[in-house]
Design a protein around this motif. Structure first.
Motif, PDB file in Angstrom:
ATOM      1  N   ARG A  32       0.326  -1.152   0.039  1.00 12.61           N
ATOM      2  CA  ARG A  32      -0.319  -0.076   0.009  1.00 12.61           C
ATOM      3  C   ARG A  32       0.750   1.021  -0.058  1.00 12.61           C
ATOM      4  O   ARG A  32       0.196   2.710  -0.740  1.00 12.61           O
ATOM      5  N   ARG A  35       2.606   1.240  -3.569  1.00 15.25           N
ATOM      6  CA  ARG A  35       1.423   2.225  -4.376  1.00 15.25           C
ATOM      7  C   ARG A  35       1.133   3.267  -4.472  1.00 15.25           C
ATOM      8  O   ARG A  35       0.958   4.364  -4.908  1.00 15.25           O
ATOM      9  N   THR A  36       0.873   4.086  -2.601  1.00 13.25           N
ATOM     10  CA  THR A  36       0.560   5.616  -2.660  1.00 13.25           C
ATOM     11  C   THR A  36       2.215   6.043  -2.891  1.00 13.25           C
ATOM     12  O   THR A  36       1.142   7.420  -3.808  1.00 13.25           O
ATOM     13  N   ASP A  38       3.788   5.849  -5.434  1.00 16.80           N
ATOM     14  CA  ASP A  38       3.834   5.311  -6.950  1.00 16.80           C
ATOM     15  C   ASP A  38       2.702   6.642  -7.489  1.00 16.80           C
ATOM     16  O   ASP A  38       3.239   6.958  -8.949  1.00 16.80           O
ATOM     17  N   GLN A  39       1.800   6.299  -7.494  1.00 17.97           N
ATOM     18  CA  GLN A  39       0.374   7.199  -7.273  1.00 17.97           C
ATOM     19  C   GLN A  39       0.602   8.975  -7.388  1.00 17.97           C
ATOM     20  O   GLN A  39       0.556   9.644  -8.029  1.00 17.97           O
ATOM     21  N   THR A  40       1.819   8.562  -6.395  1.00 20.87           N
ATOM     22  CA  THR A  40       1.820  11.030  -5.711  1.00 20.87           C
ATOM     23  C   THR A  40       3.146  10.791  -6.336  1.00 20.87           C
ATOM     24  O   THR A  40       2.762  12.357  -7.417  1.00 20.87           O
ATOM     25  N   ASN A  42       5.141   8.836  -9.184  1.00 18.75           N
ATOM     26  CA  ASN A  42       5.750   8.463 -10.246  1.00 18.75           C
ATOM     27  C   ASN A  42       4.898  10.069 -11.862  1.00 18.75           C
ATOM     28  O   ASN A  42       4.526   8.996 -12.264  1.00 18.75           O
ATOM     29  N   ARG A  43       5.503  10.619 -12.541  1.00 21.26           N
ATOM     30  CA  ARG A  43       4.978  11.814 -13.719  1.00 21.26           C
ATOM     31  C   ARG A  43       6.752  12.232 -13.667  1.00 21.26           C
ATOM     32  O   ARG A  43       7.490  12.307 -12.979  1.00 21.26           O
ATOM     33  N   ILE A 172       6.964  -2.558  -8.739  1.00 23.68           N
ATOM     34  CA  ILE A 172       7.531  -1.113  -9.704  1.00 23.68           C
ATOM     35  C   ILE A 172       8.924  -1.472 -10.538  1.00 23.68           C
ATOM     36  O   ILE A 172       8.995  -0.358 -11.236  1.00 23.68           O
ATOM     37  N   ARG A 178       5.783   2.989 -18.275  1.00 23.61           N
ATOM     38  CA  ARG A 178       5.402   3.841 -16.665  1.00 23.61           C
ATOM     39  C   ARG A 178       6.345   3.568 -15.916  1.00 23.61           C
ATOM     40  O   ARG A 178       7.025   5.024 -14.845  1.00 23.61           O
ATOM     41  N   TYR A 179       7.249   1.917 -16.493  1.00 31.15           N
ATOM     42  CA  TYR A 179       8.306   2.212 -14.624  1.00 31.15           C
ATOM     43  C   TYR A 179      10.071   2.171 -15.130  1.00 31.15           C
ATOM     44  O   TYR A 179      10.636   2.024 -14.152  1.00 31.15           O
TER      45      TYR A 179
END
Length: 302
Positions: A32, A35-36, A38-40, A42-43, A172, A178-179
């Motif tokens: 978790r 994932r958090t 990554d979502q925050t 990963n850009r 990831i 993406r990764y």
């Protein structure tokens, strides 16, 4: 001696569903967090730098929690180490593939889909058995020997850091658009942490399977594998059973023409080969337990 007891605790109890249906497993909590992050983060831009940052966060948090929990005493260390080892659950999942194949090819496919990421919807019974044995071999290293090794090296902080990095790599650490940059640090660090355990695992499997005299061939086959580490336990298992592992397989609907491990070995596999592989893994587990006990006695005496 804590590690030896933790290995026995895991072997006896595995992962009791009554507990993990009520509480989140530590690996789930790590997932978790990954994932958090990554979502925050990963850009673009600086995706690789951000991947290094999240890895540093994971290591600091896992190491800090491990250090704090270790201050609570040996019982806490024993229980948590037992939870983070995975011999019993690994063997149970792989044995389910053999049991499924004995019912029908589809039942075997459903069981192996629980433990591998590749597409197995069109797998033959032989390919299904091969996938199960590969997963058993690789995860004996990742799920048992590597966490045990890092517990020996650095106690609870060591095993928690290893599991955090390994979890990040599984989520990831891919060479996808993406990764490729964002997961680079997790993948490379996981490779580094598994370098010694993978070779220890291969040695234990080769010793258990009577193929230690073919170590040169094991090393040559391991070098053909796409992973710098996974090929070692797979090659040792392949030599021990005289079977061929790896080879072409489907990922995301595309056939990847991967090299065979022990290409001259038997390629038609059965549920009996799964049983034989499980027997080797349990023997290797007992060898590891014995080595840890001997090391503990030597440290106590000297």
């Amino acid at each position: 001696m804590i590690l030896a007891l933790a290995l026995c605790l895991d072997a006896a109890l595995g992962e009791p569903r009554w507990l993990w249906d009520r509480l989140p497993h530590p690996a789930v909590l790590m997932g978790r967090m990954v994932r958090t992050l990554d979502q925050t983060l990963n850009r673009a831009p600086f995706a690789r730098a951000k991947g290094v940052l999240i890895l540093a966060i994971l290591v600091i948090v896992a190491g800090g929690i491990g250090w704090l929990l270790a201050q609570l005493g040996a019982i806490v260390s024993l229980v948590l180490a037992g939870i983070l080892l995975a011999q019993r659950s690994l063997v149970d999942h792989v044995a389910a593939v053999g049991a499924g194949l004995r019912l029908s090819p589809k039942a075997g496919q459903r069981a192996v889909a629980m433990i591998v990421s590749r597409d197995v919807s069109q797998s033959t019974p032989s390919a299904t058995a091969r996938s199960a044995i590969e997963s058993l071999s690789e995860n004996f290293s990742d799920g048992v020997i590597a966490p045990a090794f890092w517990f020996l090296v650095a106690g609870l902080p060591g095993i928690l850091i290893y599991k955090a990095v390994n979890t990040a790599d599984s989520m990831i650490g891919y060479l996808s658009p993406r990764y490729a940059a964002f997961g680079w640090a997790a993948a490379r660090t996981d490779d580094a942490l598994n370098w010694v355990p993978a070779r220890l695992s291969a040695g234990l499997l080769a010793l258990a399977g009577g193929s230690l005299d073919r170590w040169r061939a094991i090393g040559a086959d391991a070098a053909l594998h796409r992973s710098p580490n996974a090929g070692w336990p797979e090659a040792a298992m392949a030599q021990s059973l005289n079977i061929a592992l790896a080879g072409p397989r489907s990922y995301d609907g595309q056939i990847k023409d991967l090299a065979w491990v022990n290409a001259g070995g038997r390629r038609t596999l059965t549920p009996g080969d799964i049983d034989a592989a499980i027997a080797i893994v349990w023997k290797a587990w007992r060898l590891a337990l014995g080595a840890i006990l001997v090391l503990g006695v030597l440290l106590w005496v000297f």
